[in-house]
Design an enzyme around this catalytic site. Structure first.
Site, PDB file in Angstrom:
ATOM      1  N   TYR A 271      25.670  28.943  31.663  1.00 40.30           N
ATOM      2  CA  TYR A 271      26.658  28.153  32.361  1.00 40.30           C
ATOM      3  C   TYR A 271      27.172  29.072  33.558  1.00 40.30           C
ATOM      4  O   TYR A 271      27.893  28.530  34.152  1.00 40.30           O
ATOM      5  CB  TYR A 271      28.079  28.339  31.172  1.00 40.30           C
ATOM      6  CG  TYR A 271      28.106  26.965  30.330  1.00 40.30           C
ATOM      7  CD1 TYR A 271      27.037  26.775  29.568  1.00 40.30           C
ATOM      8  CD2 TYR A 271      29.038  26.139  30.458  1.00 40.30           C
ATOM      9  CE1 TYR A 271      26.990  25.678  28.552  1.00 40.30           C
ATOM     10  CE2 TYR A 271      29.276  24.910  29.618  1.00 40.30           C
ATOM     11  CZ  TYR A 271      27.959  24.684  28.933  1.00 40.30           C
ATOM     12  OH  TYR A 271      28.067  23.517  28.119  1.00 40.30           O
TER      13      TYR A 271
ATOM     14  N   LYS B  34      17.259  31.920  20.090  1.00 44.70           N
ATOM     15  CA  LYS B  34      15.788  31.449  19.921  1.00 44.70           C
ATOM     16  C   LYS B  34      15.250  32.889  20.381  1.00 44.70           C
ATOM     17  O   LYS B  34      14.476  32.752  21.371  1.00 44.70           O
ATOM     18  CB  LYS B  34      15.466  30.508  20.988  1.00 44.70           C
ATOM     19  CG  LYS B  34      15.503  28.986  20.003  1.00 44.70           C
ATOM     20  CD  LYS B  34      15.142  27.805  20.711  1.00 44.70           C
ATOM     21  CE  LYS B  34      13.601  27.512  20.735  1.00 44.70           C
ATOM     22  NZ  LYS B  34      13.071  27.336  19.387  1.00 44.70           N
TER      23      LYS B  34
ATOM     24  N   ASP C  67      16.929  25.743  16.649  1.00 43.42           N
ATOM     25  CA  ASP C  67      16.539  24.340  16.331  1.00 43.42           C
ATOM     26  C   ASP C  67      16.619  24.390  14.999  1.00 43.42           C
ATOM     27  O   ASP C  67      17.132  23.374  14.473  1.00 43.42           O
ATOM     28  CB  ASP C  67      15.132  24.254  17.018  1.00 43.42           C
ATOM     29  CG  ASP C  67      14.335  25.437  16.526  1.00 43.42           C
ATOM     30  OD1 ASP C  67      14.698  26.274  16.113  1.00 43.42           O
ATOM     31  OD2 ASP C  67      13.180  25.136  16.784  1.00 43.42           O
TER      32      ASP C  67
ATOM     33  N   ASP D   9      27.595  25.121  22.702  1.00 39.81           N
ATOM     34  CA  ASP D   9      28.131  23.545  22.904  1.00 39.81           C
ATOM     35  C   ASP D   9      27.539  22.510  22.009  1.00 39.81           C
ATOM     36  O   ASP D   9      27.940  21.734  21.818  1.00 39.81           O
ATOM     37  CB  ASP D   9      27.764  23.774  24.434  1.00 39.81           C
ATOM     38  CG  ASP D   9      28.036  22.051  25.172  1.00 39.81           C
ATOM     39  OD1 ASP D   9      29.079  21.798  24.844  1.00 39.81           O
ATOM     40  OD2 ASP D   9      27.040  21.695  25.835  1.00 39.81           O
TER      41      ASP D   9
ATOM     42  N   ASP E  49      29.156  20.248  18.846  1.00 36.33           N
ATOM     43  CA  ASP E  49      29.137  18.708  18.743  1.00 36.33           C
ATOM     44  C   ASP E  49      28.677  18.104  17.638  1.00 36.33           C
ATOM     45  O   ASP E  49      29.041  17.365  17.006  1.00 36.33           O
ATOM     46  CB  ASP E  49      28.488  18.269  20.261  1.00 36.33           C
ATOM     47  CG  ASP E  49      29.387  17.867  21.147  1.00 36.33           C
ATOM     48  OD1 ASP E  49      30.436  18.716  21.237  1.00 36.33           O
ATOM     49  OD2 ASP E  49      29.235  16.879  21.932  1.00 36.33           O
TER      50      ASP E  49
END
Ligand code: IPM
Ligand code: MG
Length: 371
Positions: free
Chosen positions: A143, A194, A227, A251, A255
């Site tokens: 970001y 990851k 993932d 983020d 959600d």
């Protein structure tokens, strides 16, 4: 009554002002019935600030935020701002607040209220009683890290690029918050990255492992690829207690976790800075997980509960007012239990109510509980 609780209220755009307004009614109620007062200042952010001042956040409002004891935020954004240059978009106001207040720790609880377990897109038994905490690193990573940009290439094509970057102190400080949060819960932390493909992920895993060895003897730590974590969240969400992860994965995963609860309109969040070692104060901003919902703005349909719960987190984390926070949460449970629903959480057999009526009922419940 003079108050030592300085609150900056930033309603923003869309349904932001509507739901923040309901919190102001709660604050009035608290002044009358609980003799608690706040020193409230209001400011503009996002599209509202752009319309008034040509920028999504003025330097004055930024300074007010830094000097406040806590910031209560509504939501930003709307289709009328879609074509603005990147730096003027409503979201930049929020990102500037996060960065300049150094709000590195973003707490996003995903919990299923008893009355709402049938609202999820997952089967009831997978989510009933769900209570997980996603801790998202909020001031680093892709970001904010440089270099980033869009550049022309010699062959006439273009490239767009961002940088994901984390330093060991950045990882350690969010890791410590994860351990602290877990200590008040089930003492389990899942660290998500990851490390199989990203160097920042390799460092993240190494640093979390070292921090755990040094400071987390009482914590059960496991590591998970992002993932896989997305998959596990929809497969068996109750396996998690605290999930700690970077800005971008946080983020996305928050959600996903929010939607498990079937009620995006009900989830709060807190963004916290480091504690000042001498004063014990920390910068803080509280906001609902939902956005500005331009499609229902101005219609009196918005669910005020996420903003109310954000305020209750504010009481808990910034003012040590757990008793009042508990009270507000209990009143909300009661009203949901009585079958009132705003449109976003409407179910068969329940009564659909407006933003204002939902709030009236919550205030009535509070009256009853305190009389
Ligand atoms: C969030 C939002 C923001 C983010 C946007 C509005 C910039 O999606 O708080 O999750 O991407 O962080
Ligand atoms: Mg988001």
């Amino acid at each position: 009554m003079a108050s030592n609780k300085k609150l900056l209220v930033l309603p923003g755009d869309g349904i932001g002002p509507e739901v923040v307004n309901e919190v102001l009614r709660l604050i009035d109620w608290m002044a009358k019935k609980r003799s608690v007062s706040f020193d409230i200042q209001e400011g503009k952010v996002g599209g509202a600030a752009y319309d008034a001042d040509g920028t999504p956040l003025t330097d004055e409002t930024m300074a007010d935020a830094v000097h406040a004891d806590a910031v209560l935020f509504g939501a930003v954004g709307g289709p009328q701002y879609d074509d603005l240059p990147f730096e003027l978009k409503p979201e930049r106001g929020l990102l500037r607040l996060r960065k300049e207040m150094d709000l590195f720790a973003n707490l996003r609880p995903a919990m299923v209220f008893d009355a709402m377990a049938d609202n999820s897109s997952l089967k009831r038994d997978l989510v009933a009683g769900l209570d997980i905490m996603i801790l998202r690193e909020l001031t680093g990573g892709i970001y904010f890290a440089e270099p980033r940009g869009i550049e022309d290439l010699p062959d006439g094509t273009r490239k767009g690029f961002d940088t994901n970057l984390y330093t060991t102190p950045e990882i350690e400080r969010i890791g410590r918050v994860a351990f602290d949060l877990a200590r008040k819960r089930e003492s389990r932390v899942t660290s998500v990255e990851k490390a199989n493909v990203m160097m920042s992920g390799v460092l993240w895993r190494e640093t979390m492992t070292k921090l755990h060895a040094a400071e987390g003897g009482d914590i059960q730590l496991n590591h998970m690829y992002a993932d896989n974590c997305a998959m596990q969240l929809v497969r068996e969400p109750k396996q998690f207690d605290v999930i700690v992860t970077d800005n971008l994965f946080g983020d996305i995963l928050s959600d996903c976790a929010a939607m498990l609860t079937g009620s995006l309109g009900m989830l709060p969040s807190a963004s916290l800075g480091a504690e000042d070692p001498t004063t014990g104060r920390r910068h803080s901003l509280y906001e609902p997980v939902h956005g500005s919902a331009p499609d229902i703005a101005g219609k009196g349909m918005a669910n005020p509960i996420a903003e109310l719960l954000s305020f209750s987190m504010l009481l808990r984390y910034s003012f040590d007012m757990a008793e009042d926070a508990d009270l507000i949460e209990a009143a909300i449970q009661k009203v949901l239990g009585s079958g009132l629903r705003t449109s976003d959480i409407m179910q068969d057999g329940m009564a659909r109510v407006s933003t204002g009526v939902m709030m009236d009922s919550i205030l009535q419940a509070l009256n009853k509980m305190t009389s």
